[in-house]
Design a protein around this motif. Structure first.
Motif, mmCIF file in Angstrom:
data_model
loop_
_atom_site.group_PDB
_atom_site.id
_atom_site.type_symbol
_atom_site.label_atom_id
_atom_site.label_comp_id
_atom_site.label_asym_id
_atom_site.label_seq_id
_atom_site.Cartn_x
_atom_site.Cartn_y
_atom_site.Cartn_z
ATOM 1 N N SER A 144 -9.462 -26.387 24.457
ATOM 2 C CA SER A 144 -7.956 -27.308 23.248
ATOM 3 C C SER A 144 -9.003 -27.302 22.177
ATOM 4 C CB SER A 144 -8.058 -28.759 24.005
ATOM 5 O OG SER A 144 -10.016 -29.395 23.757
ATOM 6 N N PRO A 145 -7.396 -26.804 21.553
ATOM 7 C CA PRO A 145 -7.800 -26.480 19.266
ATOM 8 C C PRO A 145 -8.475 -27.436 19.379
ATOM 9 C CG PRO A 145 -5.746 -26.792 20.215
ATOM 10 C CD PRO A 145 -5.934 -27.405 21.477
ATOM 11 N N PRO A 146 -9.377 -27.306 18.488
ATOM 12 C CA PRO A 146 -9.870 -28.409 17.205
ATOM 13 C C PRO A 146 -9.250 -29.215 16.787
ATOM 14 C CG PRO A 146 -10.232 -26.793 16.399
ATOM 15 C CD PRO A 146 -9.582 -26.560 17.547
ATOM 16 N N TRP A 147 -8.060 -28.719 16.137
ATOM 17 C CA TRP A 147 -6.898 -29.423 15.282
ATOM 18 C C TRP A 147 -6.044 -30.014 16.489
ATOM 19 C CZ3 TRP A 147 -7.553 -24.154 15.866
ATOM 20 C CH2 TRP A 147 -5.976 -23.817 16.326
ATOM 21 N N PRO A 148 -5.233 -31.193 15.790
ATOM 22 C CA PRO A 148 -4.693 -32.603 16.240
ATOM 23 C C PRO A 148 -4.131 -31.797 16.930
ATOM 24 C CG PRO A 148 -4.570 -32.863 13.945
ATOM 25 C CD PRO A 148 -5.360 -31.964 14.241
ATOM 26 N N GLU A 149 -3.069 -31.565 18.013
ATOM 27 C CA GLU A 149 -1.578 -31.434 18.985
ATOM 28 C C GLU A 149 -0.471 -31.611 17.921
ATOM 29 O OE1 GLU A 149 0.971 -32.110 23.218
ATOM 30 O OE2 GLU A 149 -1.162 -32.957 23.281
ATOM 31 N N ILE A 150 -0.009 -30.886 17.271
ATOM 32 C CA ILE A 150 1.375 -30.821 17.043
ATOM 33 C C ILE A 150 2.595 -31.890 18.135
ATOM 34 C CG2 ILE A 150 2.945 -30.150 15.573
ATOM 35 C CD1 ILE A 150 1.251 -28.202 14.591
ATOM 36 N N VAL A 151 3.260 -32.643 17.415
ATOM 37 C CA VAL A 151 4.783 -32.691 17.523
ATOM 38 C C VAL A 151 5.391 -32.697 17.832
ATOM 39 C CG1 VAL A 151 5.218 -34.999 19.624
ATOM 40 C CG2 VAL A 151 2.819 -35.333 19.468
#
Length: 291
Positions: A144-151
């Protein structure tokens, strides 16, 4: 003469040839009465009043071990002891576990080192039963990428918001209340942020005569005080129009590259002059209505 008799007397007393174990030493006087009491679990040999070993005491009989005792045998070590009169006496030092007592063998103390702690931790974690579902992937920077998931927004809501923004921009353009326009254009392998009546210097020679008007078609964005239109990557030709005029064609200031080596009769000189063109931005126009 007296010293010789003292040495001989001590030697005879030690060997048991004169007077036996309880005989007096002619140089140092009578020996101590009986064996000295043990001190700190250590029993020393007898000494005469002068500090030298006196007559040899009868050997102590070893204590019989109990049959019920299963502990390890007594550990003894020989050490050298120096008395106050510089007389070397050998003493027998025994540990507390030398006396065999009936009962089970003492347990060995646990090791409190790093190895023992790691071993106990591994045993504790291995004893716990952890079951993961099939296809489980641990959460790492690869899974999973370290940045927050884009909704992503709702498509219907996005369409409604786009129509609302376009309506406001069309209203500003129709009334002419957008102020001074600016644009970012791509020309001669460079990007220029320009507005009306700006001068730009291009390090290139254009096949255009001075005084002619040209149109800069590669427009990346155009904006005003209240809105900005971005291209993907360029804006349409029918949406924005940027015009410029060639006002001067000249050459750059000469650049001299010189190489010189002393006492070698070596000298080279190279002069670089590049053509230049100066443009003036005339107008930046935007379409009267956005689609």
């Amino acid at each position: 003469m007296h010293a010789r008799s003292t040495t001989a007397g001590c030697q005879l007393a030690r060997d048991g040839l004169r007077g036996g174990p309880g005989a007096a030493c002619p140089g140092h006087g009578p020996p101590p009465l009986g064996d000295a009491p043990p001190r700190n679990g250590v029993r020393r040999e007898g000494r005469c009043a002068g500090g030298s070993p006196s007559a040899r005491l009868p050997p102590r009989q070893p204590r019989p071990r109990s049959r019920a005792s299963t502990g390890p045998p007594a550990r003894a070590r020989l050490r050298r002891h120096r008395c106050p009169s510089n007389c070397l006496v050998t003493k027998l030092s025994t540990t507390a576990d030398a006396i065999a007592q009936p009962g089970p063998a003492p347990e060995r103390p646990r090791t409190r080192g790093r190895t023992a702690s790691l071993w106990s931790a591994s045993r504790r974690f291995s004893s716990q039963s952890t079951s993961f579902p099939q296809g489980y992937v641990p959460k790492t920077s690869l899974s999973s990428p370290p940045w927050p998931e884009i909704v992503l927004p709702d498509p219907a809501e996005e369409t409604r918001h786009h129509a609302e923004v376009v309506g406001k921009v069309n209203q500003l353009i129709a009334t002419g209340q957008y102020g001074r326009l600016f644009a970012v254009v791509h020309f001669a392998s460079h990007q220029w942020k320009v507005t009306s009546e700006d001068l730009i210097l291009i390090e290139n020679e254009l096949d255009i005569a001075c005084g002619e008007r040209i149109r800069l078609e590669k427009v990346l964005l155009v904006g005003a005080d209240n809105f900005t239109l971005l291209g993907k990557p360029l804006l349409g030709k029918e949406l924005v129009r940027v015009e410029a005029t060639v006002i001067e064609k000249t050459e750059s200031w000469p650049k001299v590259n010189m190489k010189f080596k002393k006492r070698k009769n070596y000298r080279k000189k190279h002069i670089i002059v590049s053509p230049q063109t100066v443009l003036r931005i005339n107008t930046i126009e935007i379409a009267p209505c956005l689609r």
